[in-house]
Design an enzyme around this catalytic site. Sequence first.
Site, PDB file in Angstrom:
ATOM      1  N   THR A 123      45.779  43.246   0.418  1.00  0.00           N
ATOM      2  CA  THR A 123      45.855  44.550   0.997  1.00  0.00           C
ATOM      3  C   THR A 123      44.667  45.072   1.788  1.00  0.00           C
ATOM      4  OG1 THR A 123      47.161  44.906  -1.245  1.00  0.00           O
ATOM      5  CG2 THR A 123      46.368  46.921  -0.164  1.00  0.00           C
ATOM      6  N   GLU A 155      51.804  42.310  -0.130  1.00  0.00           N
ATOM      7  CA  GLU A 155      52.365  41.755  -1.519  1.00  0.00           C
ATOM      8  C   GLU A 155      52.724  42.915  -2.420  1.00  0.00           C
ATOM      9  OE1 GLU A 155      53.579  38.599  -2.386  1.00  0.00           O
ATOM     10  OE2 GLU A 155      54.205  39.872  -3.903  1.00  0.00           O
ATOM     11  N   LEU A 157      54.108  42.281  -5.514  1.00  0.00           N
ATOM     12  CA  LEU A 157      54.181  41.529  -7.089  1.00  0.00           C
ATOM     13  C   LEU A 157      53.429  42.919  -8.113  1.00  0.00           C
ATOM     14  CD1 LEU A 157      51.709  40.271  -8.324  1.00  0.00           C
ATOM     15  CD2 LEU A 157      52.387  38.534  -6.678  1.00  0.00           C
ATOM     16  N   ARG A 158      53.973  43.105  -9.152  1.00  0.00           N
ATOM     17  CA  ARG A 158      53.256  43.808 -10.276  1.00  0.00           C
ATOM     18  C   ARG A 158      52.810  42.863 -11.121  1.00  0.00           C
ATOM     19  NH1 ARG A 158      58.617  46.963 -11.804  1.00  0.00           N
ATOM     20  NH2 ARG A 158      59.118  44.773 -11.417  1.00  0.00           N
ATOM     21  N   LYS A 208      52.076  48.984   2.324  1.00  0.00           N
ATOM     22  CA  LYS A 208      51.595  48.552   1.134  1.00  0.00           C
ATOM     23  C   LYS A 208      50.944  49.802   0.548  1.00  0.00           C
ATOM     24  CE  LYS A 208      49.995  46.523  -2.116  1.00  0.00           C
ATOM     25  NZ  LYS A 208      51.014  46.067  -3.433  1.00  0.00           N
ATOM     26  N   ASN A 212      51.920  51.911  -2.919  1.00  0.00           N
ATOM     27  CA  ASN A 212      50.956  52.116  -4.085  1.00  0.00           C
ATOM     28  C   ASN A 212      50.651  53.647  -4.330  1.00  0.00           C
ATOM     29  OD1 ASN A 212      51.063  49.633  -5.005  1.00  0.00           O
ATOM     30  ND2 ASN A 212      48.981  48.911  -4.341  1.00  0.00           N
ATOM     31  N   CYS A 283      44.852  47.593  -8.321  1.00  0.00           N
ATOM     32  CA  CYS A 283      45.338  48.093  -6.836  1.00  0.00           C
ATOM     33  C   CYS A 283      45.235  49.649  -6.773  1.00  0.00           C
ATOM     34  CB  CYS A 283      46.660  47.569  -6.751  1.00  0.00           C
ATOM     35  SG  CYS A 283      46.577  45.644  -6.687  1.00  0.00           S
ATOM     36  N   LYS A 286      41.857  51.416  -6.005  1.00  0.00           N
ATOM     37  CA  LYS A 286      41.066  50.988  -4.913  1.00  0.00           C
ATOM     38  C   LYS A 286      41.851  51.456  -3.658  1.00  0.00           C
ATOM     39  CE  LYS A 286      42.269  46.246  -4.249  1.00  0.00           C
ATOM     40  NZ  LYS A 286      42.945  46.258  -2.900  1.00  0.00           N
ATOM     41  N   LYS A 343      47.433  47.746 -18.422  1.00  0.00           N
ATOM     42  CA  LYS A 343      49.072  47.979 -18.956  1.00  0.00           C
ATOM     43  C   LYS A 343      49.170  46.732 -19.755  1.00  0.00           C
ATOM     44  CE  LYS A 343      51.391  45.798 -14.835  1.00  0.00           C
ATOM     45  NZ  LYS A 343      52.505  46.192 -13.982  1.00  0.00           N
TER      46      LYS A 343
HETATM   47  P1  NAD Z   1      41.763  38.049  -7.451  1.00  0.00           P
HETATM   48  O1  NAD Z   1      40.220  38.879  -7.370  1.00  0.00           O
HETATM   49  O2  NAD Z   1      42.220  37.871  -8.482  1.00  0.00           O
HETATM   50  O3  NAD Z   1      41.611  36.459  -6.416  1.00  0.00           O
HETATM   51  C1  NAD Z   1      40.746  36.469  -5.454  1.00  0.00           C
HETATM   52  C2  NAD Z   1      40.570  35.188  -5.013  1.00  0.00           C
HETATM   53  O4  NAD Z   1      39.959  34.908  -3.821  1.00  0.00           O
HETATM   54  C3  NAD Z   1      39.511  34.704  -6.205  1.00  0.00           C
HETATM   55  O5  NAD Z   1      40.077  33.573  -7.040  1.00  0.00           O
HETATM   56  C4  NAD Z   1      38.428  34.250  -5.562  1.00  0.00           C
HETATM   57  O6  NAD Z   1      37.614  33.212  -6.193  1.00  0.00           O
HETATM   58  C5  NAD Z   1      38.862  33.931  -4.083  1.00  0.00           C
HETATM   59  N1  NAD Z   1      37.988  33.813  -2.854  1.00  0.00           N
HETATM   60  C6  NAD Z   1      37.240  35.054  -2.639  1.00  0.00           C
HETATM   61  N2  NAD Z   1      36.687  34.152  -1.475  1.00  0.00           N
HETATM   62  C7  NAD Z   1      36.882  33.020  -0.977  1.00  0.00           C
HETATM   63  C8  NAD Z   1      36.865  32.050   0.082  1.00  0.00           C
HETATM   64  N3  NAD Z   1      35.999  32.370   0.940  1.00  0.00           N
HETATM   65  N4  NAD Z   1      37.706  31.155  -0.062  1.00  0.00           N
HETATM   66  C9  NAD Z   1      38.698  30.645  -0.986  1.00  0.00           C
HETATM   67  N5  NAD Z   1      38.974  31.646  -1.964  1.00  0.00           N
HETATM   68  C10 NAD Z   1      38.150  32.858  -2.041  1.00  0.00           C
HETATM   69  O7  NAD Z   1      42.529  39.077  -6.498  1.00  0.00           O
HETATM   70  P2  NAD Z   1      43.916  39.239  -6.520  1.00  0.00           P
HETATM   71  O8  NAD Z   1      44.281  40.483  -7.553  1.00  0.00           O
HETATM   72  O9  NAD Z   1      44.926  38.444  -6.370  1.00  0.00           O
HETATM   73  O10 NAD Z   1      44.180  40.476  -5.176  1.00  0.00           O
HETATM   74  C11 NAD Z   1      44.213  39.764  -3.915  1.00  0.00           C
HETATM   75  C12 NAD Z   1      44.425  40.879  -2.649  1.00  0.00           C
HETATM   76  O11 NAD Z   1      46.021  40.956  -2.913  1.00  0.00           O
HETATM   77  C13 NAD Z   1      43.919  42.112  -2.835  1.00  0.00           C
HETATM   78  O12 NAD Z   1      43.809  42.552  -1.682  1.00  0.00           O
HETATM   79  C14 NAD Z   1      45.026  42.895  -3.624  1.00  0.00           C
HETATM   80  O13 NAD Z   1      44.585  44.513  -3.411  1.00  0.00           O
HETATM   81  C15 NAD Z   1      46.315  42.335  -3.058  1.00  0.00           C
HETATM   82  N6  NAD Z   1      46.983  42.613  -4.046  1.00  0.00           N
HETATM   83  C16 NAD Z   1      47.082  42.536  -5.627  1.00  0.00           C
HETATM   84  C17 NAD Z   1      48.086  42.671  -6.392  1.00  0.00           C
HETATM   85  C18 NAD Z   1      47.666  42.583  -7.854  1.00  0.00           C
HETATM   86  O14 NAD Z   1      48.597  42.799  -8.826  1.00  0.00           O
HETATM   87  N7  NAD Z   1      46.494  41.937  -8.437  1.00  0.00           N
HETATM   88  C19 NAD Z   1      49.254  42.821  -6.020  1.00  0.00           C
HETATM   89  C20 NAD Z   1      49.594  43.039  -4.650  1.00  0.00           C
HETATM   90  C21 NAD Z   1      48.372  42.830  -3.579  1.00  0.00           C
END
Ligand code: NAD
Length: 456
Positions: A123, A155, A157-158, A208, A212, A283, A286, A343
């Site tokens: 995001t 993305e 997904l929830r 996106k 949210n 999400c 932030k 949640k």
């Molecule tokens: P997360 O923190 O769970 O995972 C991020 C991953 O990226 C970590 O495993 C980290 O080690 C890895 N990473 C960081 N730098 C890296 C690099 N240089 N090379 C390889 N890997 C690297 O994050 P998330 O919750 O999966 O969210 C990711 C994005 O998706 C965010 O922008 C978030 O806002 C968005 N998003 C999240 C959700 C959710 O429900 N969690 C839903 C939709 C969108």
Amino acid sequence: MKISIIGTGYVGLVTGVCLADKGNSVICVDIDKNKINMINKGKIPIYELNLDRLLKKVLSKKTFFATTNLEKSIYNSDITIISVGTPDNNGKIDLSYIKEVSKQIGLILKNKSNYHIVAVKSTVLPMTTELVVKPILEKYSTKKVGEFGLCMNPEFLREGSAIEDAMNPDRIIIGQYDNKSGREFVKIYSKFNCPKIFTNLRTAELIKYVTNSLLATLISYSNEIARISEGIGGIDIVDVWKGLHLDSRLSPFKSKFTGKGNARIKPGILSYIWSGCGYGGSCFPKDTKALVKLAYDIGVKPEILNSVINVNKTQPEELVLYLKNIIGNLKNKKIAVLGLAFKPDTNDTRESPAIAIIKSLLKSGAIVTCHDPVVHKKDIKMILKYPKITFASSIEEAIIKADAAIVVTAWEEYRKLSPEYFKQKMKTPIVIDGRRIYSKEEFLKENVCYKGIGYR
Ligand code: NAD
């Protein structure tokens, strides 16, 4: 299609496993070696329904594996999806992971001759793909976009229903730099049967954020109305929401579509029009803050979003205030906090209202015992920061001889607890219902001192 996904967190891992199950060949990349080892053994680093089953399936079909080797992954794929974190940094979006990974991808693309598409799934605020990702990719690859493709694919997904959401999306948004990028990229979704909307990059990014921030707005609206309802007195907010939910614009009659009966369709949006202790997670908090910052940067005062954030900031404290109104001084009182995840059905505690509640209880001198069905002591970083908290391994252990219990997460196992159970186990049966999951009448009839959000 051959896909590499950079960042194997909630989004990267779920996306990777689902795209592999739908016939793509996927390599998930992360810098965290432990995570990669776990995943390749079929173990999941997060709690998510059905994820382990699907992971094992795609591993055994050899359509999926995880690695720390970015270079090989990019060479062995045609499309790279960026899904690293974009956390909050004092109200600003932290793009350091995005920038670093764009640089690394650029350096590798420099020596790759085949056409390759980079898609941002993290995001990111409108204009980030154009003004941050694109220049970095161009600089380090020494190529102009067009020689490589560029997309933005938000993305939706929830957590808690991530597999279901990612396997059956209601829409797929593809922000494309040019037609060729979008046309090639959408092939990864050839087996997904839903509308596929092509936009420019910044529109995809904004879709996106508006998704949210609308949901966060509904939650804060519901909490503000709960405060008004409490202020008036003699109204229970639960009755108010039941009345509102039956507006057929919110829950249409099925007969509209089938021609018979009085049954209603209950859209998921209704669960956001309900009062509780506020939104949390990785999400909503932030993303709303980042959108506010962007609005100010471009000269727009975001009045609604400012209020959404302010209501949410103070909502968890409402529960502690209820408790203080009942008990008075919390010093040395044993308080059970039921639920740490932001949640149910996830072990994610990022920005969970439980954190604010526990902090406030500790500040008031309370002795805090917390419980969560899936968040374990080792998972929760705040335990390290607050060594005074006791972590109970069962509900009983949490509430036994407690002076009061606060229910923060609407887990199914908490919903099932009866007033008699609280009365039997606790020193004084004071229950603060932060999600309005219990019947007020039933609890009061059983002489439990019950207080929930939204009535006086
Ligand atoms: P997360 O923190 O769970 O995972 C991020 C991953 O990226 C970590 O495993 C980290 O080690 C890895 N990473 C960081 N730098 C890296 C690099 N240089 N090379 C390889 N890997 C690297 O994050 P998330 O919750 O999966 O969210 C990711 C994005 O998706 C965010 O922008 C978030 O806002 C968005 N998003 C999240 C959700 C959710 O429900 N969690 C839903 C939709 C969108």
